[in-house]
Write a protein that holds these residues in place. Structure first.
Motif, PDB file in Angstrom:
ATOM      1  N   LEU A 144      51.507  60.993  24.066  1.00 15.86           N
ATOM      2  CA  LEU A 144      52.926  61.199  24.379  1.00 15.86           C
ATOM      3  C   LEU A 144      53.501  62.713  24.273  1.00 15.86           C
ATOM      4  O   LEU A 144      54.365  63.015  24.765  1.00 15.86           O
ATOM      5  CB  LEU A 144      53.775  60.254  23.409  1.00 15.86           C
ATOM      6  N   LEU A 145      52.693  63.473  23.393  1.00 15.43           N
ATOM      7  CA  LEU A 145      53.045  64.860  23.198  1.00 15.43           C
ATOM      8  C   LEU A 145      52.705  65.751  24.317  1.00 15.43           C
ATOM      9  O   LEU A 145      53.067  66.705  24.411  1.00 15.43           O
ATOM     10  CB  LEU A 145      52.319  65.414  22.018  1.00 15.43           C
ATOM     11  N   ASP A 146      51.863  65.010  25.227  1.00 16.99           N
ATOM     12  CA  ASP A 146      51.380  65.999  26.362  1.00 16.99           C
ATOM     13  C   ASP A 146      52.764  66.357  27.157  1.00 16.99           C
ATOM     14  O   ASP A 146      53.556  65.236  27.513  1.00 16.99           O
ATOM     15  CB  ASP A 146      50.385  65.393  27.247  1.00 16.99           C
ATOM     16  N   ARG A 147      52.958  67.552  27.914  1.00 15.90           N
ATOM     17  CA  ARG A 147      53.945  67.778  28.512  1.00 15.90           C
ATOM     18  C   ARG A 147      54.216  67.135  29.651  1.00 15.90           C
ATOM     19  O   ARG A 147      55.342  66.988  30.286  1.00 15.90           O
ATOM     20  CB  ARG A 147      53.840  69.477  28.830  1.00 15.90           C
ATOM     21  N   SER A 148      52.950  66.399  30.225  1.00 16.96           N
ATOM     22  CA  SER A 148      53.111  65.629  31.449  1.00 16.96           C
ATOM     23  C   SER A 148      53.811  64.496  31.256  1.00 16.96           C
ATOM     24  O   SER A 148      54.579  63.824  32.083  1.00 16.96           O
ATOM     25  CB  SER A 148      51.609  65.549  31.808  1.00 16.96           C
ATOM     26  N   SER A 149      53.929  64.056  29.874  1.00 19.28           N
ATOM     27  CA  SER A 149      54.798  62.864  29.751  1.00 19.28           C
ATOM     28  C   SER A 149      56.372  62.897  30.068  1.00 19.28           C
ATOM     29  O   SER A 149      57.048  62.070  30.039  1.00 19.28           O
ATOM     30  CB  SER A 149      54.931  62.338  28.120  1.00 19.28           C
ATOM     31  N   ARG A 150      56.756  64.251  30.089  1.00 19.01           N
ATOM     32  CA  ARG A 150      58.067  64.612  30.714  1.00 19.01           C
ATOM     33  C   ARG A 150      58.407  64.137  32.170  1.00 19.01           C
ATOM     34  O   ARG A 150      59.550  63.749  32.337  1.00 19.01           O
ATOM     35  CB  ARG A 150      58.381  66.040  30.564  1.00 19.01           C
ATOM     36  N   VAL A 151      57.165  64.149  32.879  1.00 15.65           N
ATOM     37  CA  VAL A 151      57.406  63.715  34.250  1.00 15.65           C
ATOM     38  C   VAL A 151      57.879  62.417  34.691  1.00 15.65           C
ATOM     39  O   VAL A 151      58.987  62.265  35.446  1.00 15.65           O
ATOM     40  CB  VAL A 151      56.057  64.061  35.006  1.00 15.65           C
ATOM     41  N   PRO A 152      57.415  61.475  34.223  1.00 15.86           N
ATOM     42  CA  PRO A 152      58.172  60.067  34.549  1.00 15.86           C
ATOM     43  C   PRO A 152      59.633  60.107  34.260  1.00 15.86           C
ATOM     44  O   PRO A 152      60.326  59.307  34.638  1.00 15.86           O
ATOM     45  CB  PRO A 152      56.995  59.160  33.836  1.00 15.86           C
ATOM     46  N   VAL A 153      59.969  60.578  33.042  1.00 14.86           N
ATOM     47  CA  VAL A 153      60.983  60.569  32.454  1.00 14.86           C
ATOM     48  C   VAL A 153      62.070  61.308  33.541  1.00 14.86           C
ATOM     49  O   VAL A 153      63.186  60.696  33.793  1.00 14.86           O
ATOM     50  CB  VAL A 153      61.381  61.145  30.978  1.00 14.86           C
ATOM     51  N   ALA A 154      61.805  62.605  33.913  1.00 13.08           N
ATOM     52  CA  ALA A 154      62.268  63.129  34.869  1.00 13.08           C
ATOM     53  C   ALA A 154      62.586  62.407  36.131  1.00 13.08           C
ATOM     54  O   ALA A 154      63.686  62.332  36.754  1.00 13.08           O
ATOM     55  CB  ALA A 154      61.816  64.432  34.948  1.00 13.08           C
ATOM     56  N   GLU A 155      61.364  61.953  36.558  1.00 12.67           N
ATOM     57  CA  GLU A 155      61.629  61.073  37.879  1.00 12.67           C
ATOM     58  C   GLU A 155      62.410  59.766  37.629  1.00 12.67           C
ATOM     59  O   GLU A 155      63.170  59.643  38.577  1.00 12.67           O
ATOM     60  CB  GLU A 155      60.097  60.637  38.194  1.00 12.67           C
ATOM     61  N   GLU A 156      62.612  59.153  36.560  1.00 12.59           N
ATOM     62  CA  GLU A 156      63.680  57.952  36.518  1.00 12.59           C
ATOM     63  C   GLU A 156      64.840  58.400  36.499  1.00 12.59           C
ATOM     64  O   GLU A 156      65.861  57.784  37.175  1.00 12.59           O
ATOM     65  CB  GLU A 156      63.313  57.288  35.094  1.00 12.59           C
ATOM     66  N   LEU A 157      65.125  59.726  35.888  1.00 15.51           N
ATOM     67  CA  LEU A 157      66.366  60.371  35.835  1.00 15.51           C
ATOM     68  C   LEU A 157      66.923  60.781  37.454  1.00 15.51           C
ATOM     69  O   LEU A 157      67.962  60.380  37.721  1.00 15.51           O
ATOM     70  CB  LEU A 157      66.686  61.318  35.050  1.00 15.51           C
TER      71      LEU A 157
END
Length: 204
Positions: A144-157
């Motif tokens: 969860l701490l990997d920066r790639s975990s930001r991607v799905p959140v950004a895509e949902e937004l």
């Protein structure tokens, strides 16, 4: 997304005020991501530990006055460096504790805000487990701490914003990517030339 969740929330509220109200799951994901980002920041502070210079031994007999003065100067410099390192470590330790306290308070507020929503239980279990480890990067949920975990959140937004504008929930580039993958799969059948193409690795 650069990990600045507060900025993402502020801009969304400013330019698309109805998006987060109409997509509460996206709002929840953003709030959880902020907690993860705070945990990541505390973990990164664990790596900030300046190496102290070795203290020079005492008791050397001076060969000359000049040599004695040089030794005294060296000892003073090393003492100053030592004090500086100790000050830096104390500052880092204080900053770490402050951020840890802020993260704990934020987690408590987050939990309270969504306590009546049973669908959030699984997500809370995942992100809060990070807090149980002195170094969350060693947690089973460290991914969860990997920066790639930001991607799905950004895509949902992004998808929620597109829907609010009356457009497809998928951006044009995403649709093109999906269509290309289908075509590649078709020409890859029976060992065709497409078998050597990886759309994500070769073009994204």
């Amino acid at each position: 997304m650069d990990g600045d969740i507060d900025k993402a929330l502020k801009r969304t509220h400013a330019f698309y005020p109805q998006v987060l109200e109409n997509h509460s799951h996206v709002y929840f994901r953003l709030r959880c991501q902020k907690f993860v980002e705070m945990i990541r920041q505390t973990a990164e502070l664990l790596d900030v530990s300046p190496s102290k210079p070795a203290k020079s031994p005492n008791g050397h007999a001076p060969a000359s006055r000049d040599h004695e003065e040089m030794e005294l100067d060296d000892q003073k410099t090393e003492a100053d460096d030592w004090d500086k390192m100790e000050t830096e470590e104390a500052d880092t330790s204080a900053k770490y504790q402050e951020l840890l306290d802020d993260t704990l308070r934020y987690g408590q507020v987050l939990k309270q805000e969504f306590q009546d929503d049973p669908s959030t239980e699984s997500a809370f279990k995942e992100i809060f487990s990070l807090f149980m480890y002195e170094d969350p990067r060693k947690s089973p949920q460290a991914h969860l701490l990997d920066r790639s975990s930001r991607v799905p959140v950004a895509e949902e937004l992004n998808s929620a914003i597109l829907v609010s504008l009356g457009k497809s929930s998928s951006a044009a580039i995403e649709l093109l990517y999906q269509q290309t993958e289908v075509l590649v799969d078709m020409i890859s059948e029976a060992g065709g030339a497409g078998a050597f193409i990886n759309v994500r690795n070769d073009f994204l």
